[in-house]
Design a protein around this motif. Structure first.
Motif, PDB file in Angstrom:
ATOM      1  N   VAL A 142       0.914  -1.194   0.014  1.00 16.95           N
ATOM      2  CA  VAL A 142      -0.054   0.151   0.015  1.00 16.95           C
ATOM      3  C   VAL A 142       0.893   1.313  -0.064  1.00 16.95           C
ATOM      4  N   GLU A 143       1.991   1.292   0.912  1.00 12.96           N
ATOM      5  CA  GLU A 143       3.006   2.469   0.854  1.00 12.96           C
ATOM      6  C   GLU A 143       3.580   2.530  -0.411  1.00 12.96           C
ATOM      7  N   LEU A 144       3.622   1.638  -1.274  1.00  5.50           N
ATOM      8  CA  LEU A 144       4.453   1.898  -2.494  1.00  5.50           C
ATOM      9  C   LEU A 144       3.570   1.958  -3.529  1.00  5.50           C
ATOM     10  N   GLY A 145       2.130   1.940  -3.516  1.00  6.28           N
ATOM     11  CA  GLY A 145       1.095   2.396  -4.510  1.00  6.28           C
ATOM     12  C   GLY A 145       0.746   1.149  -5.170  1.00  6.28           C
ATOM     13  N   LEU A 146       1.320  -0.089  -4.795  1.00  3.39           N
ATOM     14  CA  LEU A 146       0.588  -0.997  -5.726  1.00  3.39           C
ATOM     15  C   LEU A 146      -0.510  -1.970  -5.373  1.00  3.39           C
ATOM     16  N   ALA A 147      -0.904  -1.061  -4.214  1.00  2.99           N
ATOM     17  CA  ALA A 147      -2.286  -1.538  -3.721  1.00  2.99           C
ATOM     18  C   ALA A 147      -2.925  -0.214  -3.124  1.00  2.99           C
ATOM     19  N   ASP A 148      -4.273  -0.076  -3.000  1.00  2.00           N
ATOM     20  CA  ASP A 148      -4.902   1.102  -2.414  1.00  2.00           C
ATOM     21  C   ASP A 148      -5.156   1.112  -0.634  1.00  2.00           C
ATOM     22  N   GLY A 149      -5.353   0.048  -0.603  1.00  2.00           N
ATOM     23  CA  GLY A 149      -5.500   0.041   0.873  1.00  2.00           C
ATOM     24  C   GLY A 149      -5.745  -1.284   1.283  1.00  2.00           C
ATOM     25  N   LEU A 150      -5.915  -1.599   2.891  1.00  2.00           N
ATOM     26  CA  LEU A 150      -6.024  -2.673   3.329  1.00  2.00           C
ATOM     27  C   LEU A 150      -7.403  -3.027   3.599  1.00  2.00           C
ATOM     28  N   GLY A 151      -7.879  -4.281   3.347  1.00  2.00           N
ATOM     29  CA  GLY A 151      -9.285  -4.462   3.562  1.00  2.00           C
ATOM     30  C   GLY A 151      -9.611  -5.867   2.942  1.00  2.00           C
TER      31      GLY A 151
END
Length: 266
Positions: free
Chosen positions: A205-214
């Motif tokens: 998420v921090e790297l922008g490979l994902a948008d969020g935890l969920g």
């Protein structure tokens, strides 16, 4: 007696496509490929006018061609019927598994998911010394000087290695282009993004490979309301396979898949 009253609001439905397993053109049970998934993807987008399609991904990757075909099919249908796509990574969305995740308009991960591995790998064995020790002579006849390149029973040829690496670089660049096209400005400026490295979900998420935890259900309820319904689509194992027939071929396929998972410590 119940009546279907057309003026009553319908509960929104999210079509859930489960993408679990190794990505390969093989028709073996549990393999993800475009031919097998095409009718499921088509049904998920068109049956009952869903509010959204969710991809639930648990894959160590595999064939870059099949990864590209599946992701492209999802995007074509999403744009055609104007339905949003949400991707959810479970244990693993790495290599081709992450390529599939990029078909989503957004990507959600568990804090412990393994994400990334944006790279290309080829592996094999060199057996020429082994057969030489046992007095075995390798005889190969070809028309075309490169027809037997990368033969594991012959010493490595630097020209063969150079050609292989050139092919890998082209596929790697295609993977990078897919990620950049789909993630855009959300990607962090980090030199490690495209080195084949992989991360846990929170770092992704921090790297922008994902948008969020969920996770699927709470995220979809927050987006589409508490009364949202889910309709699942996934590959079913053939009847004979469920009975335990084809054990030898299944065992070989499983060993290949386990080797891929083991690469990520799983």
């Amino acid at each position: 007696m119940f009546m279907n009253l057309p003026f009553l609001p319908k509960k929104p439905t999210v079509a859930v496509i489960r993408l679990q397993g190794m990505i390969a053109a093989s028709s073996s049970p549990g393999r993800l490929n475009d031919a097998t998934l095409a009718p499921l993807i088509e049904a998920a987008f068109r049956r009952g006018k869903p509010a959204a399609v969710a991809l639930v991904i648990n894959s160590p990757g595999g064939s870059p061609v099949q990864s590209a075909l599946i992701a492209a099919r999802i995007r074509r249908l999403a744009e055609e019927v104007k339905i949003p796509v949400h991707a959810f990574a479970e244990d693993l969305a790495a290599s081709g598994g992450y390529w599939l995740a990029t078909a989503g308009d957004d990507i959600h991960v568990d804090a412990n998911s393994i994400i990334g591995s944006i790279g290309v790998v080829s592996a094999g064995f060199g057996l020429h010394d082994l057969i030489a020790r046992h007095g075995i002579e390798r005889r190969v006849y070809t028309s075309g000087k490169s027809k037997s390149q990368l033969d594991p029973f012959r010493p490595e040829n630097p020209d063969d290695i150079a050609r292989l690496r050139a092919l890998q670089d082209q596929v790697h660049q295609n993977f990078i282009t897919q990620v950049k096209d789909r993630r855009g400005a959300r990607l962090a400026q980090d030199d490690s993004l495209f080195t084949g490295e992989f991360w846990v979900g929170s770092r992704a998420v921090e790297l922008g490979l994902a948008d969020g935890l969920g996770h699927l259900v709470p995220v979809m309820k927050a987006r589409y309301g508490e009364k949202v319904r889910f309709r699942s689509y996934g590959i079913r194992r053939p009847f004979l396979s469920r009975l335990g027939l084809g054990i030898m071929s299944d065992a070989l396929e499983l060993s290949q898949e386990r080797a891929l998972y083991a690469h990520y410590g799983m």
